[in-house]
Design a protein around this motif. Structure first.
Motif, PDB file in Angstrom:
ATOM      1  N   TYR A 143       0.827  -1.200   0.000  1.00 36.79           N
ATOM      2  CA  TYR A 143       0.000   0.000   0.000  1.00 36.79           C
ATOM      3  C   TYR A 143       0.863   1.253   0.000  1.00 36.79           C
ATOM      4  N   LEU A 144       0.579   2.167  -0.903  1.00 34.59           N
ATOM      5  CA  LEU A 144       1.197   3.486  -0.907  1.00 34.59           C
ATOM      6  C   LEU A 144       0.087   4.521  -0.994  1.00 34.59           C
ATOM      7  N   PRO A 145       0.014   5.432  -0.038  1.00 30.21           N
ATOM      8  CA  PRO A 145      -1.029   6.451  -0.092  1.00 30.21           C
ATOM      9  C   PRO A 145      -0.860   7.339  -1.319  1.00 30.21           C
ATOM     10  N   ALA A 146      -1.956   7.754  -1.882  1.00 28.06           N
ATOM     11  CA  ALA A 146      -1.914   8.581  -3.090  1.00 28.06           C
ATOM     12  C   ALA A 146      -1.442  10.000  -2.797  1.00 28.06           C
ATOM     13  N   ASP A 147      -1.842  10.533  -1.668  1.00 29.11           N
ATOM     14  CA  ASP A 147      -1.522  11.922  -1.344  1.00 29.11           C
ATOM     15  C   ASP A 147      -1.194  12.014   0.140  1.00 29.11           C
ATOM     16  N   PHE A 148      -0.034  12.536   0.460  1.00 24.63           N
ATOM     17  CA  PHE A 148       0.347  12.673   1.859  1.00 24.63           C
ATOM     18  C   PHE A 148       1.373  13.786   1.992  1.00 24.63           C
ATOM     19  N   ALA A 149       1.475  14.320   3.200  1.00 25.72           N
ATOM     20  CA  ALA A 149       2.445  15.383   3.484  1.00 25.72           C
ATOM     21  C   ALA A 149       3.771  14.754   3.890  1.00 25.72           C
ATOM     22  N   LEU A 150       4.862  15.276   3.347  1.00 25.67           N
ATOM     23  CA  LEU A 150       6.183  14.818   3.763  1.00 25.67           C
ATOM     24  C   LEU A 150       6.479  15.388   5.145  1.00 25.67           C
ATOM     25  N   LEU A 151       6.768  14.532   6.079  1.00 26.85           N
ATOM     26  CA  LEU A 151       7.003  14.933   7.458  1.00 26.85           C
ATOM     27  C   LEU A 151       8.379  14.460   7.917  1.00 26.85           C
ATOM     28  N   PRO A 152       8.920  15.087   8.947  1.00 21.24           N
ATOM     29  CA  PRO A 152      10.178  14.577   9.507  1.00 21.24           C
ATOM     30  C   PRO A 152       9.937  13.188  10.102  1.00 21.24           C
ATOM     31  N   ILE A 153      10.861  12.295   9.858  1.00 24.60           N
ATOM     32  CA  ILE A 153      10.754  10.925  10.358  1.00 24.60           C
ATOM     33  C   ILE A 153      11.966  10.632  11.227  1.00 24.60           C
ATOM     34  N   TRP A 179      12.124   4.454   3.880  1.00 20.60           N
ATOM     35  CA  TRP A 179      11.303   5.469   4.542  1.00 20.60           C
ATOM     36  C   TRP A 179      11.434   6.849   3.913  1.00 20.60           C
ATOM     37  N   SER A 180      12.506   7.104   3.191  1.00 20.73           N
ATOM     38  CA  SER A 180      12.777   8.456   2.693  1.00 20.73           C
ATOM     39  C   SER A 180      11.748   8.954   1.682  1.00 20.73           C
ATOM     40  N   GLN A 181      10.973   8.059   1.103  1.00 25.02           N
ATOM     41  CA  GLN A 181       9.915   8.501   0.185  1.00 25.02           C
ATOM     42  C   GLN A 181       8.779   9.209   0.924  1.00 25.02           C
ATOM     43  N   PHE A 182       8.749   9.087   2.256  1.00 24.63           N
ATOM     44  CA  PHE A 182       7.682   9.685   3.051  1.00 24.63           C
ATOM     45  C   PHE A 182       8.105  10.946   3.795  1.00 24.63           C
ATOM     46  N   GLY A 183       9.395  11.296   3.755  1.00 23.36           N
ATOM     47  CA  GLY A 183       9.860  12.496   4.439  1.00 23.36           C
ATOM     48  C   GLY A 183      11.355  12.448   4.676  1.00 23.36           C
ATOM     49  N   VAL A 184      11.845  13.453   5.376  1.00 20.78           N
ATOM     50  CA  VAL A 184      13.269  13.530   5.702  1.00 20.78           C
ATOM     51  C   VAL A 184      13.532  12.629   6.911  1.00 20.78           C
ATOM     52  N   VAL A 185      14.446  11.686   6.732  1.00 23.28           N
ATOM     53  CA  VAL A 185      14.704  10.674   7.760  1.00 23.28           C
ATOM     54  C   VAL A 185      15.920  11.049   8.593  1.00 23.28           C
ATOM     55  N   THR A 186      15.740  11.013   9.906  1.00 21.44           N
ATOM     56  CA  THR A 186      16.849  11.119  10.847  1.00 21.44           C
ATOM     57  C   THR A 186      16.967   9.758  11.517  1.00 21.44           C
ATOM     58  N   MET A 187      18.132   9.130  11.360  1.00 16.48           N
ATOM     59  CA  MET A 187      18.329   7.803  11.928  1.00 16.48           C
ATOM     60  C   MET A 187      18.947   7.908  13.323  1.00 16.48           C
TER      61      MET A 187
END
Length: 90
Positions: free
Chosen positions: A18-28, A54-62
């Motif tokens: 599943y990939l949402p069609a529309d979403f806001a990029l948030l800090p992860i 995970w980077s397709q959904f926002g900026v990732v901090t590991m």
């Protein structure tokens, strides 16, 4: 009780497609275990693979957390894990 696990596995397998069609990029804030499930150190390539997913959904901090995916939730690792979470929540 015997049918719960196959249904759970079936649901998890389809949820990963599943990939949402529309979403806001948030800090992860991604908490990555330093070891694999066999207790061996997680490779840099393995860490990069997790971040890339995970980077397709926002900026990732590991944030690296001692232990494996399971043991990081138990003593002595969970204490450091909770400290990392506290820092992110501030």
């Amino acid at each position: 009780m015997g049918t719960e696990r196959p249904l759970l596995c079936y649901g998890v397998a389809h949820a990963t497609d599943y990939l949402p069609a529309d979403f806001a990029l948030l800090p992860i804030h991604l908490f990555v275990a330093t070891e694999d499930d066999d207790g061996q150190p997680r490779s840099e390539e393995g860490k990069k693979g997790v971040i890339d997913g995970w980077s397709q959904f926002g900026v990732v901090t590991m944030h690296e957390v001692p232990g494996s995916h399971t043991t990081m939730m138990y003593q002595p690792h969970v204490k450091l894990f909770t400290e990392e979470i506290k820092v992110c929540l501030k």
